[in-house]
Design an enzyme around this catalytic site. Sequence first.
Site, PDB file in Angstrom:
ATOM      1  CG  ASP A   1      -0.237   0.054   2.553  1.00  0.00           C
ATOM      2  OD1 ASP A   1       0.947  -0.347   2.633  1.00  0.00           O
ATOM      3  OD2 ASP A   1      -0.853   0.529   3.536  1.00  0.00           O
TER       4      ASP A   1
ATOM      5  CG  ASP B   1       4.087   0.127   1.620  1.00  0.00           C
ATOM      6  OD1 ASP B   1       3.534  -0.975   1.758  1.00  0.00           O
ATOM      7  OD2 ASP B   1       3.867   1.092   2.376  1.00  0.00           O
TER       8      ASP B   1
ATOM      9  CG  ASN C   1       0.495   3.453   4.292  1.00  0.00           C
ATOM     10  OD1 ASN C   1       0.283   3.388   5.492  1.00  0.00           O
ATOM     11  ND2 ASN C   1       1.517   2.837   3.708  1.00  0.00           N
TER      12      ASN C   1
ATOM     13  CB  THR D   1       4.566  -4.183   2.931  1.00  0.00           C
ATOM     14  OG1 THR D   1       4.162  -3.703   1.651  1.00  0.00           O
ATOM     15  CG2 THR D   1       5.710  -5.165   2.778  1.00  0.00           C
TER      16      THR D   1
ATOM     17  CG  PHE E   1      -1.827   1.709   9.601  1.00  0.00           C
ATOM     18  CD1 PHE E   1      -2.876   2.585   9.853  1.00  0.00           C
ATOM     19  CD2 PHE E   1      -1.590   1.321   8.287  1.00  0.00           C
ATOM     20  CE1 PHE E   1      -3.665   3.062   8.818  1.00  0.00           C
ATOM     21  CE2 PHE E   1      -2.373   1.800   7.245  1.00  0.00           C
ATOM     22  CZ  PHE E   1      -3.424   2.675   7.509  1.00  0.00           C
ATOM     23  CG  ASN E   2       0.378  -2.719   7.551  1.00  0.00           C
ATOM     24  OD1 ASN E   2      -0.006  -1.660   7.052  1.00  0.00           O
ATOM     25  ND2 ASN E   2       1.612  -3.178   7.390  1.00  0.00           N
TER      26      ASN E   2
ATOM     27  CG  HIS F   1       7.219   0.263   9.691  1.00  0.00           C
ATOM     28  ND1 HIS F   1       7.274   0.117  11.058  1.00  0.00           N
ATOM     29  CD2 HIS F   1       6.806   1.546   9.472  1.00  0.00           C
ATOM     30  CE1 HIS F   1       6.890   1.245  11.647  1.00  0.00           C
ATOM     31  NE2 HIS F   1       6.607   2.126  10.707  1.00  0.00           N
ATOM     32  CG  ASP F   2       6.023  -1.627   4.647  1.00  0.00           C
ATOM     33  OD1 ASP F   2       5.659  -2.129   5.725  1.00  0.00           O
ATOM     34  OD2 ASP F   2       5.326  -0.804   4.019  1.00  0.00           O
TER      35      ASP F   2
HETATM   36  C1  BDR Z   1       2.880   0.023   8.558  1.00  0.00           C
HETATM   37  O1  BDR Z   1       1.843   0.964   8.314  1.00  0.00           O
HETATM   38  C2  BDR Z   1       2.197   1.844   7.267  1.00  0.00           C
HETATM   39  O2  BDR Z   1       2.151   3.144   7.710  1.00  0.00           O
HETATM   40  C3  BDR Z   1       3.578   1.455   6.795  1.00  0.00           C
HETATM   41  O3  BDR Z   1       3.644   1.462   5.385  1.00  0.00           O
HETATM   42  C4  BDR Z   1       3.810   0.073   7.361  1.00  0.00           C
HETATM   43  O4  BDR Z   1       3.448  -0.938   6.455  1.00  0.00           O
HETATM   44  C5  BDR Z   1       3.541   0.352   9.887  1.00  0.00           C
HETATM   45  O5  BDR Z   1       2.612   0.310  10.914  1.00  0.00           O
HETATM   46 CA    CA Z   2       2.883  -0.434   4.156  1.00  0.00          CA
END
Ligand code: BDR
Ligand code: CA
Length: 311
Positions: free
Chosen positions: A13, A18, A40, A123, A163-164, A238-239
């Site tokens: 996303d 990402d 996102n 991701t 979040f994801n 993160h991703d």
């Molecule tokens: C995740 O949420 C998004 O903001 C980032 O792309 C990552 O995949 C982190 O919580």
């Molecule tokens: Ca992401």
Amino acid sequence: MPDQPLPIILDCDPGHDDAIAIVVAARHTDVVGITTVAGNAPLSATTRNAIIMRDLLGMSAPVHSGADRPFIRPPRHAEYVHGKSGMDGADLPEPSGPPASTDAVGYIIETCRAQEGIWLVPTGPLTNIALALRAAPDLADRIAGISLMGGGTFGNTTAAAEFNLWCDPEAADVVFSYGGPLIMAGLDLTHQFQALPPRIEMIRSLPGRLADVLAGLLDFFSGTYRSRHHGIGGAAVHDPCAVMALTHPDLFSRRPAHVEIETQGHRTAGMTVIDQRDLKEVPEANCDWLTHIQADAAWDVVVESVQHFSH
Ligand code: BDR
Ligand code: CA
């Protein structure tokens, strides 16, 4: 590192981090396809961003767009982190065209049936992956596994949820119970991997448009992190960790763990309940929980990946 680049479908996303995951995947895996999901930003934006990144890297992998909302919950986005476009902060080119299809779920199913041993690397919210596993349970035995970014022992959207997984807890529940190999790059890990200013400069110093775009993205991303967090040096990237867990496994420490997703909680929906009890009654591990990353060496992988496409 594996001898042959591993075949993957990157389900994303984009999203600043990402975008970095796409770069590392383009360099170090065999990207069979890229699928997009709302997260996102709305699906139209995440798809546009994925196509732009694919174009910048000169990749031949098709981009298929997928779910524009979670299973049952309303769509929710992270403009406060990624800006309205999902990838604010850089002067981005126009995408070369539309996605190859709007049926990411069908694409995942057909591709994983045609070619065994593909890794799914999500991701973003897990909606596409869960829809594919539900419609085609045989995929569980056909794929090599799932290496995802999500979860952890603390949250970043609520106190409990990352979040994801917060976006689509019901989809996450399907994925965490699918029964095959599963690798989790959660916040415990990804907050060890930050876009600190000297690290961004390593990318900015590379020649060409890609490096310029990525440095702008990382500046923006780190700016939102610094404005929202106490005492953080830069954005948690993160991703790409979900990609590097496959391509550079030696950079990570991991623990087998039994992890379940909270879907009912009023305050805890999307939480990864990681069973750390030292008891024989604890159910068998269903995932490899990544606990530590060698951040400098992993950043070198990012820089080398960008450099590979820079001229
Ligand atoms: C995740 O949420 C998004 O903001 C980032 O792309 C990552 O995949 C982190 O919580
Ligand atoms: Ca992401």
